[in-house]
Write a protein that holds these residues in place. Structure first.
Motif, PDB file in Angstrom:
ATOM      1  N   SER A 126       5.830  -0.899  14.807  1.00  0.00           N
ATOM      2  CA  SER A 126       5.634   0.280  13.978  1.00  0.00           C
ATOM      3  C   SER A 126       6.882   1.139  13.946  1.00  0.00           C
ATOM      4  N   ASN A 127       7.098   1.752  12.799  1.00  0.00           N
ATOM      5  CA  ASN A 127       8.216   2.659  12.592  1.00  0.00           C
ATOM      6  C   ASN A 127       7.673   3.944  11.999  1.00  0.00           C
ATOM      7  N   LEU A 128       8.187   5.082  12.448  1.00  0.00           N
ATOM      8  CA  LEU A 128       7.826   6.372  11.883  1.00  0.00           C
ATOM      9  C   LEU A 128       9.132   7.033  11.465  1.00  0.00           C
ATOM     10  N   ILE A 129       9.313   7.203  10.154  1.00  0.00           N
ATOM     11  CA  ILE A 129      10.596   7.645   9.621  1.00  0.00           C
ATOM     12  C   ILE A 129      10.415   8.910   8.798  1.00  0.00           C
ATOM     13  N   GLY A 130      11.190   9.931   9.115  1.00  0.00           N
ATOM     14  CA  GLY A 130      11.185  11.162   8.347  1.00  0.00           C
ATOM     15  C   GLY A 130      12.058  11.028   7.111  1.00  0.00           C
ATOM     16  N   VAL A 131      11.524  11.471   5.976  1.00  0.00           N
ATOM     17  CA  VAL A 131      12.244  11.407   4.710  1.00  0.00           C
ATOM     18  C   VAL A 131      12.192  12.779   4.030  1.00  0.00           C
ATOM     19  N   PRO A 132      13.133  13.077   3.133  1.00  0.00           N
ATOM     20  CA  PRO A 132      13.142  14.388   2.477  1.00  0.00           C
ATOM     21  C   PRO A 132      12.112  14.535   1.352  1.00  0.00           C
ATOM     22  N   ARG A 133      11.690  13.417   0.754  1.00  0.00           N
ATOM     23  CA  ARG A 133      10.736  13.488  -0.360  1.00  0.00           C
ATOM     24  C   ARG A 133      10.059  12.145  -0.530  1.00  0.00           C
ATOM     25  N   LEU A 134       8.819  12.196  -1.053  1.00  0.00           N
ATOM     26  CA  LEU A 134       8.076  10.984  -1.394  1.00  0.00           C
ATOM     27  C   LEU A 134       7.786  11.014  -2.899  1.00  0.00           C
ATOM     28  N   GLY A 135       7.040  10.048  -3.392  1.00  0.00           N
ATOM     29  CA  GLY A 135       6.824   9.889  -4.826  1.00  0.00           C
ATOM     30  C   GLY A 135       6.147  11.040  -5.539  1.00  0.00           C
ATOM     31  N   PHE A 136       5.240  11.740  -4.855  1.00  0.00           N
ATOM     32  CA  PHE A 136       4.511  12.845  -5.472  1.00  0.00           C
ATOM     33  C   PHE A 136       4.701  14.099  -4.620  1.00  0.00           C
ATOM     34  N   PRO A 137       4.831  15.261  -5.232  1.00  0.00           N
ATOM     35  CA  PRO A 137       5.102  16.488  -4.469  1.00  0.00           C
ATOM     36  C   PRO A 137       4.060  16.787  -3.387  1.00  0.00           C
ATOM     37  N   GLU A 138       2.781  16.478  -3.647  1.00  0.00           N
ATOM     38  CA  GLU A 138       1.702  16.795  -2.710  1.00  0.00           C
ATOM     39  C   GLU A 138       1.532  15.748  -1.607  1.00  0.00           C
ATOM     40  N   GLN A 139       2.336  14.706  -1.667  1.00  0.00           N
ATOM     41  CA  GLN A 139       2.238  13.568  -0.745  1.00  0.00           C
ATOM     42  C   GLN A 139       3.009  13.856   0.542  1.00  0.00           C
TER      43      GLN A 139
END
Length: 152
Positions: A126-139
């Motif tokens: 398993s990997n848990l990765i922080g990202v600045p944005r996903l596909g939908f704003p509420e996601q």
């Protein structure tokens, strides 16, 4: 709903949500005994976000309290896709969680994952990765899976 392309041996699985046509992708592809599951998220059968994050005035999540609920729905959606190939979470060998807030995700991921995989120590890379944005704003979260079925 699955779709097979006999010329390349791929089988594709879909939820039947609008984004599949708009973006042009399959929810999962099975080739041989390996299933590659696209990023799953917290949506209903029509593609509408379930447990959306509250957004601030700039359109970014202002609250991450829906992380656990979004995570649970995301795993449930993945289970539906895996089932189209006769697979379960017992066949998953790796999951990667992409999240907007690592601390909020880490606080609930252990509990949710242990429930989903049905054991205190899931045998899943398993990997848990922080990202600045996903596909939908509420996601708040998106999860990618790799599963391997037993050799026939």
């Amino acid at each position: 709903m699955t779709n097979t392309n006999a010329t390349n041996g791929k089988e594709a699985a879909y939820h039947g949500v609008p984004a599949e046509d708009a973006y042009g992708y399959a929810q999962a592809i099975k080739i041989g005994n390996t299933i590659h599951v696209s990023g799953q998220l917290s949506h209903d059968e029509n593609g509408a976000m379930v447990f959306p994050a509250v957004l601030d005035e700039s359109g970014k999540p202002a609250d991450f309290s829906m992380m656990e609920e979004q995570m649970r729905v995301t795993y449930a959606n993945a289970a539906k896709i895996l089932a189209q190939f006769g697979a379960t979470f017992d066949h998953v060998v790796e999951d990667t969680l992409y999240v907007l807030d690592v601390d909020a995700a880490f606080a609930v991921a252990g509990k949710v994952r242990k429930e989903v995989y049905g054991t205190p120590q899931p045998q899943v890379a398993s990997n848990l990765i922080g990202v600045p944005r996903l596909g939908f704003p509420e996601q708040l979260i998106e999860i990618v899976f790799k599963a391997v079925l037993p050799q026939a």
